[in-house]
Scaffold this active site. Structure first.
Site, PDB file in Angstrom:
ATOM      1  N   LYS A  14     -87.341 -98.498  18.085  1.00 20.60           N
ATOM      2  CA  LYS A  14     -87.905 -97.215  18.528  1.00 20.60           C
ATOM      3  C   LYS A  14     -87.655 -96.130  17.479  1.00 20.60           C
ATOM      4  CE  LYS A  14     -85.522 -97.137  22.439  1.00 20.60           C
ATOM      5  NZ  LYS A  14     -84.795 -98.419  22.481  1.00 20.60           N
ATOM      6  N   ARG A  89     -84.472 -93.749  30.997  1.00 19.44           N
ATOM      7  CA  ARG A  89     -83.802 -95.043  30.931  1.00 19.44           C
ATOM      8  C   ARG A  89     -83.455 -95.551  32.317  1.00 19.44           C
ATOM      9  NH1 ARG A  89     -81.665 -94.854  25.499  1.00 19.44           N
ATOM     10  NH2 ARG A  89     -80.639 -96.770  24.902  1.00 19.44           N
ATOM     11  N   ARG A 128     -78.140-103.301  11.834  1.00 20.34           N
ATOM     12  CA  ARG A 128     -77.994-101.848  11.863  1.00 20.34           C
ATOM     13  C   ARG A 128     -76.521-101.429  11.807  1.00 20.34           C
ATOM     14  NH1 ARG A 128     -80.751 -98.966  16.866  1.00 20.34           N
ATOM     15  NH2 ARG A 128     -78.881 -99.615  17.971  1.00 20.34           N
ATOM     16  N   ARG A 134     -72.695 -97.227  13.595  1.00 19.10           N
ATOM     17  CA  ARG A 134     -72.600 -96.672  14.944  1.00 19.10           C
ATOM     18  C   ARG A 134     -71.543 -97.426  15.742  1.00 19.10           C
ATOM     19  NH1 ARG A 134     -78.449 -96.153  17.692  1.00 19.10           N
ATOM     20  NH2 ARG A 134     -77.216 -96.818  19.493  1.00 19.10           N
ATOM     21  N   ARG A 146     -74.783-103.293  26.746  1.00 22.41           N
ATOM     22  CA  ARG A 146     -76.002-102.484  26.610  1.00 22.41           C
ATOM     23  C   ARG A 146     -77.232-103.296  26.996  1.00 22.41           C
ATOM     24  NH1 ARG A 146     -75.309-100.765  20.723  1.00 22.41           N
ATOM     25  NH2 ARG A 146     -77.414 -99.934  20.839  1.00 22.41           N
TER      26      ARG A 146
HETATM   27  P1  ADP Z   1     -80.359 -97.877  21.581  1.00 22.03           P
HETATM   28  O1  ADP Z   1     -81.793 -97.693  21.955  1.00 22.03           O
HETATM   29  O2  ADP Z   1     -80.179 -98.602  20.311  1.00 22.03           O
HETATM   30  O3  ADP Z   1     -79.519 -98.459  22.684  1.00 22.03           O
HETATM   31  P2  ADP Z   1     -79.869 -94.965  21.674  1.00 22.03           P
HETATM   32  O4  ADP Z   1     -79.524 -94.223  20.441  1.00 22.03           O
HETATM   33  O5  ADP Z   1     -81.191 -94.711  22.311  1.00 22.03           O
HETATM   34  O6  ADP Z   1     -79.663 -96.479  21.280  1.00 22.03           O
HETATM   35  O7  ADP Z   1     -78.766 -94.702  22.798  1.00 22.03           O
HETATM   36  C1  ADP Z   1     -77.391 -94.869  22.555  1.00 22.03           C
HETATM   37  C2  ADP Z   1     -76.588 -94.687  23.845  1.00 22.03           C
HETATM   38  O8  ADP Z   1     -76.740 -93.337  24.314  1.00 22.03           O
HETATM   39  C3  ADP Z   1     -77.017 -95.554  25.026  1.00 22.03           C
HETATM   40  O9  ADP Z   1     -76.435 -96.854  24.987  1.00 22.03           O
HETATM   41  C4  ADP Z   1     -76.492 -94.711  26.198  1.00 22.03           C
HETATM   42  O10 ADP Z   1     -75.094 -94.856  26.358  1.00 22.03           O
HETATM   43  C5  ADP Z   1     -76.761 -93.292  25.754  1.00 22.03           C
HETATM   44  N1  ADP Z   1     -78.088 -92.832  26.201  1.00 22.03           N
HETATM   45  C6  ADP Z   1     -79.170 -92.590  25.402  1.00 22.03           C
HETATM   46  N2  ADP Z   1     -80.220 -92.209  26.133  1.00 22.03           N
HETATM   47  C7  ADP Z   1     -79.818 -92.211  27.433  1.00 22.03           C
HETATM   48  C8  ADP Z   1     -80.444 -91.938  28.679  1.00 22.03           C
HETATM   49  N3  ADP Z   1     -81.738 -91.575  28.755  1.00 22.03           N
HETATM   50  N4  ADP Z   1     -79.715 -92.046  29.818  1.00 22.03           N
HETATM   51  C9  ADP Z   1     -78.426 -92.393  29.775  1.00 22.03           C
HETATM   52  N5  ADP Z   1     -77.755 -92.689  28.652  1.00 22.03           N
HETATM   53  C10 ADP Z   1     -78.443 -92.596  27.480  1.00 22.03           C
END
Ligand code: ADP
Length: 188
Positions: A14, A89, A128, A134, A146
């Site tokens: 994404k 999410r 990554r 990260r 996750r």
């Molecule tokens: P990825 O898509 O690789 O899992 P992101 O950078 O989108 O990584 O998100 C990293 C973390 O941030 C998620 O695992 C979660 O803990 C938190 N997070 C991100 N977006 C949301 C959301 N919309 N609701 C709840 N937690 C979120």
């Protein structure tokens, strides 16, 4: 205004695809993951709350991300729309988004979903982790949590956006350019 939801499991690409999409369509890229990581880096109370949850592979509370998104909708000017990356999410977040937009007389334009198999999720995240460092990419059990969280809480959004007639699925397996071309085709 356009409101695109960029959807997909962790590691689907994404963030990688978002940059070109926002340029091509003059959108504001809103990544809740990035917004949360900058709160953590700045050491804000919200960042402190989010850090433990993120580093355990869990979601932060719905209200937290909903508040961040709504304040961006209010403050960002001069774009033709928003690209929501990593939001919604959960089904509750999707309903909250719908309400937020309805208040503004707007609605979601499309849910662009990048799909990859679980095996590739592990491979992409390991790659990554080496590049970006990260904390939530580094430990196998966190990555597994996750992926489980994705299946349990986020995957139901596929049926949600299908039922709304907004769901566009893209095969995320291939080169960055191949996937990008599929995304543009779906958006146009
Ligand atoms: P990825 O898509 O690789 O899992 P992101 O950078 O989108 O990584 O998100 C990293 C973390 O941030 C998620 O695992 C979660 O803990 C938190 N997070 C991100 N977006 C949301 C959301 N919309 N609701 C709840 N937690 C979120």
């Amino acid at each position: 205004m356009k409101y695109y939801v960029l959807f997909g499991p962790p590691g689907a690409g994404k963030g990688t695809q978002a940059g070109a999409m926002v340029e091509r369509y003059n959108l504001c890229h809103l990544s809740t993951g990035e917004l949360l990581r900058s709160e953590i880096a700045a050491g804000t109370p919200l960042g402190l709350q989010a850090k433990a949850l993120i580093e355990g592979g869990n979601l932060v509370p719905d209200e937290v991300v909903e508040g961040m998104i709504e304040s961006k909708f209010q403050s960002v000017k001069g774009v033709d729309g928003f690209l929501l990356d990593g939001f919604p999410r959960t089904l509750a977040q999707a309903d909250a988004l719908k309400d937020m937009l309805a208040k503004r007389g707007e609605k979601v334009t499309a849910c662009v979903s990048i799909m990859i198999p679980d095996a590739l999720i592990h491979e992409r995240i390991a790659h990554r982790a080496a590049l970006e460092g990260r904390a939530d990419d580094a430990r196998e059990e966190v990555v597994n949590n996750r992926i489980q969280t994705y299946h349990a809480k986020t995957e139901p959004l596929i049926a949600y956006y299908k039922a709304a007639g907004l769901y566009k699925e893209i095969d995320g397996v291939g080169t960055i350019e191949e996937v990008r071309a599929r995304i543009y085709a779906a958006m146009e």
